[in-house]
Design an enzyme around this catalytic site. Structure first.
Site, PDB file in Angstrom:
ATOM      1  N   ARG A 279       0.761  -1.217  -0.004  1.00 16.31           N
ATOM      2  CA  ARG A 279      -0.029  -0.027   0.057  1.00 16.31           C
ATOM      3  C   ARG A 279       0.958   1.188   0.020  1.00 16.31           C
ATOM      4  O   ARG A 279       0.447   2.207  -0.654  1.00 16.31           O
ATOM      5  CB  ARG A 279      -0.941  -0.032   1.249  1.00 16.31           C
ATOM      6  CG  ARG A 279      -2.003   0.756   1.121  1.00 16.31           C
ATOM      7  CD  ARG A 279      -1.877   2.432   1.745  1.00 16.31           C
ATOM      8  NE  ARG A 279      -1.384   1.966   2.994  1.00 16.31           N
ATOM      9  CZ  ARG A 279      -0.356   2.784   3.604  1.00 16.31           C
ATOM     10  NH1 ARG A 279       0.404   3.764   2.785  1.00 16.31           N
ATOM     11  NH2 ARG A 279       0.037   2.438   4.813  1.00 16.31           N
ATOM     12  N   SER A 280       1.965   1.263   0.572  1.00 18.06           N
ATOM     13  CA  SER A 280       2.767   2.375   0.675  1.00 18.06           C
ATOM     14  C   SER A 280       3.378   2.677  -0.751  1.00 18.06           C
ATOM     15  O   SER A 280       3.504   3.756  -0.958  1.00 18.06           O
ATOM     16  CB  SER A 280       4.144   2.174   1.464  1.00 18.06           C
ATOM     17  OG  SER A 280       3.886   2.093   3.070  1.00 18.06           O
TER      18      SER A 280
ATOM     19  N   PHE B 168       9.004  11.204  -2.412  1.00 19.02           N
ATOM     20  CA  PHE B 168       8.504  12.282  -1.702  1.00 19.02           C
ATOM     21  C   PHE B 168       9.469  12.829  -0.724  1.00 19.02           C
ATOM     22  O   PHE B 168       9.561  11.868   0.206  1.00 19.02           O
ATOM     23  CB  PHE B 168       7.173  12.266  -1.099  1.00 19.02           C
ATOM     24  CG  PHE B 168       6.561  13.246  -0.664  1.00 19.02           C
ATOM     25  CD1 PHE B 168       5.839  14.346  -1.495  1.00 19.02           C
ATOM     26  CD2 PHE B 168       6.436  13.419   0.930  1.00 19.02           C
ATOM     27  CE1 PHE B 168       5.074  15.267  -0.700  1.00 19.02           C
ATOM     28  CE2 PHE B 168       5.882  14.398   1.540  1.00 19.02           C
ATOM     29  CZ  PHE B 168       5.166  15.340   0.727  1.00 19.02           C
ATOM     30  N   GLY B 169      10.291  13.757  -0.838  1.00 21.45           N
ATOM     31  CA  GLY B 169      11.273  14.114   0.020  1.00 21.45           C
ATOM     32  C   GLY B 169      10.810  15.276   0.988  1.00 21.45           C
ATOM     33  O   GLY B 169      11.100  16.419   0.539  1.00 21.45           O
TER      34      GLY B 169
ATOM     35  N   TRP C 153      14.260   8.721   5.508  1.00 19.23           N
ATOM     36  CA  TRP C 153      13.219   8.129   5.531  1.00 19.23           C
ATOM     37  C   TRP C 153      12.176   8.194   4.418  1.00 19.23           C
ATOM     38  O   TRP C 153      10.995   8.201   4.470  1.00 19.23           O
ATOM     39  CB  TRP C 153      12.268   8.263   6.800  1.00 19.23           C
ATOM     40  CG  TRP C 153      13.024   8.243   8.292  1.00 19.23           C
ATOM     41  CD1 TRP C 153      13.415   9.201   9.164  1.00 19.23           C
ATOM     42  CD2 TRP C 153      13.691   6.929   8.584  1.00 19.23           C
ATOM     43  NE1 TRP C 153      14.243   8.754  10.045  1.00 19.23           N
ATOM     44  CE2 TRP C 153      14.267   7.395  10.080  1.00 19.23           C
ATOM     45  CE3 TRP C 153      13.707   5.759   8.412  1.00 19.23           C
ATOM     46  CZ2 TRP C 153      15.104   6.479  10.643  1.00 19.23           C
ATOM     47  CZ3 TRP C 153      14.413   4.897   9.333  1.00 19.23           C
ATOM     48  CH2 TRP C 153      14.968   4.985  10.338  1.00 19.23           C
ATOM     49  N   ILE C 154      12.878   7.866   3.274  1.00 21.37           N
ATOM     50  CA  ILE C 154      12.014   8.382   2.026  1.00 21.37           C
ATOM     51  C   ILE C 154      11.987   7.013   1.062  1.00 21.37           C
ATOM     52  O   ILE C 154      12.690   6.422   0.862  1.00 21.37           O
ATOM     53  CB  ILE C 154      12.771   9.328   1.087  1.00 21.37           C
ATOM     54  CG1 ILE C 154      13.379  10.780   1.652  1.00 21.37           C
ATOM     55  CG2 ILE C 154      12.225   9.843   0.021  1.00 21.37           C
ATOM     56  CD1 ILE C 154      12.280  11.490   2.671  1.00 21.37           C
TER      57      ILE C 154
ATOM     58  N   GLU D 259       3.425   9.845   8.135  1.00 19.26           N
ATOM     59  CA  GLU D 259       2.246  10.587   7.751  1.00 19.26           C
ATOM     60  C   GLU D 259       1.405  11.151   8.769  1.00 19.26           C
ATOM     61  O   GLU D 259       0.319  11.166   8.780  1.00 19.26           O
ATOM     62  CB  GLU D 259       1.188   9.491   7.011  1.00 19.26           C
ATOM     63  CG  GLU D 259       1.831   8.977   5.590  1.00 19.26           C
ATOM     64  CD  GLU D 259       1.947   9.694   4.466  1.00 19.26           C
ATOM     65  OE1 GLU D 259       1.209  10.701   4.409  1.00 19.26           O
ATOM     66  OE2 GLU D 259       2.300   9.120   3.542  1.00 19.26           O
TER      67      GLU D 259
ATOM     68  N   THR E  49       2.579  11.594  13.176  1.00 15.80           N
ATOM     69  CA  THR E  49       2.332  10.445  14.135  1.00 15.80           C
ATOM     70  C   THR E  49       0.907  10.428  14.822  1.00 15.80           C
ATOM     71  O   THR E  49       0.009  11.316  14.952  1.00 15.80           O
ATOM     72  CB  THR E  49       3.279  10.643  15.176  1.00 15.80           C
ATOM     73  OG1 THR E  49       3.054  11.831  15.890  1.00 15.80           O
ATOM     74  CG2 THR E  49       4.953  10.978  14.587  1.00 15.80           C
TER      75      THR E  49
HETATM   76  C1  LIG Z   1       9.273   3.458   6.873  1.00 15.77           C
HETATM   77  C2  LIG Z   1       9.133   4.684   6.792  1.00 15.77           C
HETATM   78  C3  LIG Z   1       8.703   5.279   5.583  1.00 15.77           C
HETATM   79  C4  LIG Z   1       8.533   6.536   5.436  1.00 15.77           C
HETATM   80  N1  LIG Z   1       8.457   7.323   4.178  1.00 15.77           N
HETATM   81  C5  LIG Z   1       8.502   8.755   4.268  1.00 15.77           C
HETATM   82  C6  LIG Z   1       8.460   9.294   2.712  1.00 15.77           C
HETATM   83  O1  LIG Z   1       8.479   8.656   1.834  1.00 15.77           O
HETATM   84  N2  LIG Z   1       8.841  10.733   2.801  1.00 15.77           N
HETATM   85  C7  LIG Z   1       8.784  11.536   3.951  1.00 15.77           C
HETATM   86  O2  LIG Z   1       9.080  12.689   3.708  1.00 15.77           O
HETATM   87  N3  LIG Z   1       8.983  11.043   4.913  1.00 15.77           N
HETATM   88  C8  LIG Z   1       8.774   9.563   5.199  1.00 15.77           C
HETATM   89  N4  LIG Z   1       8.764   9.025   6.455  1.00 15.77           N
HETATM   90  C9  LIG Z   1       8.968   9.783   7.509  1.00 15.77           C
HETATM   91  C10 LIG Z   1       7.799  10.138   8.606  1.00 15.77           C
HETATM   92  O3  LIG Z   1       6.898  10.880   7.979  1.00 15.77           O
HETATM   93  C11 LIG Z   1       8.502  10.425   9.931  1.00 15.77           C
HETATM   94  O4  LIG Z   1       9.300   9.579  10.613  1.00 15.77           O
HETATM   95  C12 LIG Z   1       7.322  11.060  10.831  1.00 15.77           C
HETATM   96  O5  LIG Z   1       6.692  12.465  10.413  1.00 15.77           O
HETATM   97  C13 LIG Z   1       7.728  11.394  12.277  1.00 15.77           C
HETATM   98  O6  LIG Z   1       9.026  12.239  12.338  1.00 15.77           O
HETATM   99  P1  LIG Z   1      10.165  11.676  13.158  1.00 15.77           P
HETATM  100  O7  LIG Z   1      10.387  10.362  12.952  1.00 15.77           O
HETATM  101  O8  LIG Z   1      11.483  12.490  12.881  1.00 15.77           O
HETATM  102  O9  LIG Z   1       9.471  11.569  14.576  1.00 15.77           O
HETATM  103  P2  LIG Z   1       9.656  12.793  15.618  1.00 15.77           P
HETATM  104  O10 LIG Z   1       8.658  13.966  14.923  1.00 15.77           O
HETATM  105  O11 LIG Z   1      10.869  13.038  16.030  1.00 15.77           O
HETATM  106  O12 LIG Z   1       8.728  12.193  16.807  1.00 15.77           O
HETATM  107  C14 LIG Z   1       9.013  11.410  17.980  1.00 15.77           C
HETATM  108  C15 LIG Z   1       7.917  11.250  18.809  1.00 15.77           C
HETATM  109  O13 LIG Z   1       7.689  12.508  19.521  1.00 15.77           O
HETATM  110  C16 LIG Z   1       6.280  12.774  19.345  1.00 15.77           C
HETATM  111  N5  LIG Z   1       5.954  14.233  19.227  1.00 15.77           N
HETATM  112  C17 LIG Z   1       6.333  15.067  17.978  1.00 15.77           C
HETATM  113  N6  LIG Z   1       5.965  16.133  18.207  1.00 15.77           N
HETATM  114  C18 LIG Z   1       5.309  16.256  19.453  1.00 15.77           C
HETATM  115  C19 LIG Z   1       4.630  17.531  20.310  1.00 15.77           C
HETATM  116  N7  LIG Z   1       4.386  18.807  19.791  1.00 15.77           N
HETATM  117  N8  LIG Z   1       4.247  17.052  21.445  1.00 15.77           N
HETATM  118  C20 LIG Z   1       4.327  15.792  21.761  1.00 15.77           C
HETATM  119  N9  LIG Z   1       4.699  14.851  21.193  1.00 15.77           N
HETATM  120  C21 LIG Z   1       5.461  15.122  20.068  1.00 15.77           C
HETATM  121  C22 LIG Z   1       5.738  11.990  18.343  1.00 15.77           C
HETATM  122  O14 LIG Z   1       4.396  11.845  18.254  1.00 15.77           O
HETATM  123  C23 LIG Z   1       6.655  10.692  18.372  1.00 15.77           C
HETATM  124  O15 LIG Z   1       6.079  10.147  19.275  1.00 15.77           O
HETATM  125  C24 LIG Z   1       8.937   7.583   6.666  1.00 15.77           C
HETATM  126  C25 LIG Z   1       9.265   7.035   7.714  1.00 15.77           C
HETATM  127  C26 LIG Z   1       9.130   5.614   7.719  1.00 15.77           C
HETATM  128  C27 LIG Z   1       9.409   5.076   9.122  1.00 15.77           C
END
Ligand SMILES: Cc1cc2nc3c(=O)[nH]c(=O)nc-3n(C[C@H](O)[C@H](O)[C@H](O)COP(=O)(O)OP(=O)(O)OC[C@H]3O[C@@H](n4cnc5c(N)ncnc54)[C@H](O)[C@@H]3O)c2cc1C
Length: 388
Positions: A95-96, A134-135, A167-168, A368, A370
């Site tokens: 699906r991804s 999508f970066g 994580w793209i 997409e 958290t």
């Molecule tokens: C397998 C995979 C594929 C992906 N594919 C893509 C892609 O194609 N393109 C792309 O651009 N990205 C992609 N991503 C990235 C994904 O969108 C991010 O991992 C996601 O947005 C979360 O960001 P982070 O990992 O930096 O976590 P963080 O933002 O660091 O979050 C860590 C924790 O902090 C919590 N948190 C954050 N802000 C707050 C707040 N204000 N208050 C309280 N808690 C908070 C979060 O809920 C989470 O529990 C992918 C990730 C994975 C794992």
């Protein structure tokens, strides 16, 4: 593969049109016949996707399926949701792949692109002849993507991009990267062909989750693109966020498919598994778990279906999608964990699906937006106060 008829306690099927049912059943059959026999092999690799299925996914109209024209299938949003559900019944990685190609690459070109960009890319992406990524996310900016460091600086008729995206999905197999970068005027989107000088993609290894999906890091070092590669009407962070709303909508349906796969598997298993002289399915504690699973799946279906109707009516608000994504992924994860538990030791091997879905759904909970971020989006909608 045992026959699979889906899970439909409240006869949602009766609400569907013939076209919607056909779209769902066609993808369901494809997943059973073509995808599931291969999944174990791909999960045992470390971040690989069965690329040989891409032409068939395109043939089924699954890339940009809810767009009109440019070779897209033009499905309504119920049919689109149902096909996402069926793809994720196979695996969240499957699906991804479709979500990224359609919701995160084709959608921004479709919505913010010039006519020339649409003509150049959309038919090829719909046909699976070109793959896109999508970066947006960076090593230090995920949930708070607006803090991005990646920069685009204008030099005459060109832009020079520098930065790292992490994580793209599909980064190393893409022909095109939609890259979001900070400019003097705010965040803008750029179409970056991946064979440009200074562009490099490397895979991230060692994932426990989404193992049948390619996840990469993108490095942009003085990558030059012409002004014609900038998405002309994408202005500010709201542009990439609108793409995420599209992809999240598919996730809200997709998670139901993963939950259904786990539920279907565990109902069959507990009927056959004998414990203390009788089927595990006949024990009260088991029935409590199964009843909760079925109820949560059914509630998630109704939520997704109503959001689809609102989307088709052109009245969708991003908070509707936040609620559906947040709830449906959460319940899918609970269903997968309960199913894994009922499978006992068998539940920890990849001959069964539950643990694979469970591990995948950990990513789906994080990407997409958290779970917590969607909580705060809904909190702001309720109270008018932003806690983000
Ligand atoms: C397998 C995979 C594929 C992906 N594919 C893509 C892609 O194609 N393109 C792309 O651009 N990205 C992609 N991503 C990235 C994904 O969108 C991010 O991992 C996601 O947005 C979360 O960001 P982070 O990992 O930096 O976590 P963080 O933002 O660091 O979050 C860590 C924790 O902090 C919590 N948190 C954050 N802000 C707050 C707040 N204000 N208050 C309280 N808690 C908070 C979060 O809920 C989470 O529990 C992918 C990730 C994975 C794992």
């Amino acid at each position: 593969m045992p026959d699979y008829d889906g899970v439909d306690f409240l006869r949602l099927d009766a609400l569907l049109s013939d076209e919607e049912r056909l779209a769902r059943d066609t993808v369901r059959e494809f997943v059973t016949r073509e995808f599931l026999p291969q999944i174990q092999e791909y999960v045992r690799q470390d971040g690989a996707f069965p690329m040989d299925l891409v032409p068939q996914l395109a043939e089924l109209g699954l890339f940009g399926a809810n767009h009109q024209g440019y070779g897209c299938a033009g499905m309504n949003n119920v049919a689109y949701g149902l096909v996402m559900q069926e793809l994720e019944r196979g695996d969240s990685g499957l699906r991804s792949f479709a979500s990224v190609q359609g919701g995160l690459v084709m959608y921004p070109i479709y919505t913010y692109g010039s006519d020339a960009q649409k003509e150049q890319w959309l038919p090829a992406l719909a046909a699976g002849e070109k793959i896109g990524c999508f970066g947006l996310t960076e090593p230090d900016f995920g949930s708070h993507a607006g803090g991005m460091i990646t920069k685009a600086v204008r030099h005459g008729d060109s832009w020079v991009l520098n930065g790292t995206k992490r994580w793209i999905t599909n980064g190393t197999v893409s022909d095109l990267a939609v890259v979001w970068a900070r400019t003097e005027d705010g965040i803008r989107g750029f179409l970056v062909e991946t064979d440009r000088n200074g562009f490099e993609a490397r895979d991230i290894k060692g994932k426990f989750s989404l193992r049948a999906s390619i996840t990469s890091e993108l490095y942009l070092q003085d990558v030059e693109v012409p002004e014609a590669n900038r998405l002309p009407t994408a202005e500010g962070l709201k542009a990439p966020l609108s793409c995420l709303t599209q992809a999240r909508y598919g996730i809200a349906w997709g998670a139901i498919g993963a939950a259904q796969a786990c539920y279907d598997e565990v109902v069959r298993y507990t009927r056959d598994r004998v414990v203390q002289g009788g089927p595990l399915a006949g024990k009260q504690l088991t029935q409590d778990k199964l009843a909760t699973m079925l109820t949560e799946i059914t509630k998630a279906q109704l939520l997704a279906y109503r959001v689809a109707q609102i989307k088709d009516a052109g009245e969708l608000h991003h908070t509707h999608v936040s609620m559906a994504k947040r709830n449906n992924v959460d319940i899918a994860l609970q269903v997968a964990r309960a199913a894994r538990d009922l499978l006992g030791a068998n539940g920890i091997v990849d001959d069964y699906q539950a643990m694979r879905h469970m591990m995948n759904l950990e990513t789906v909970r994080t990407y997409e937006g958290t779970h917590d971020v969607h909580t705060l989006i809904l909190g702001k909608e309720i109270t008018g106060l932003s806690a983000l």
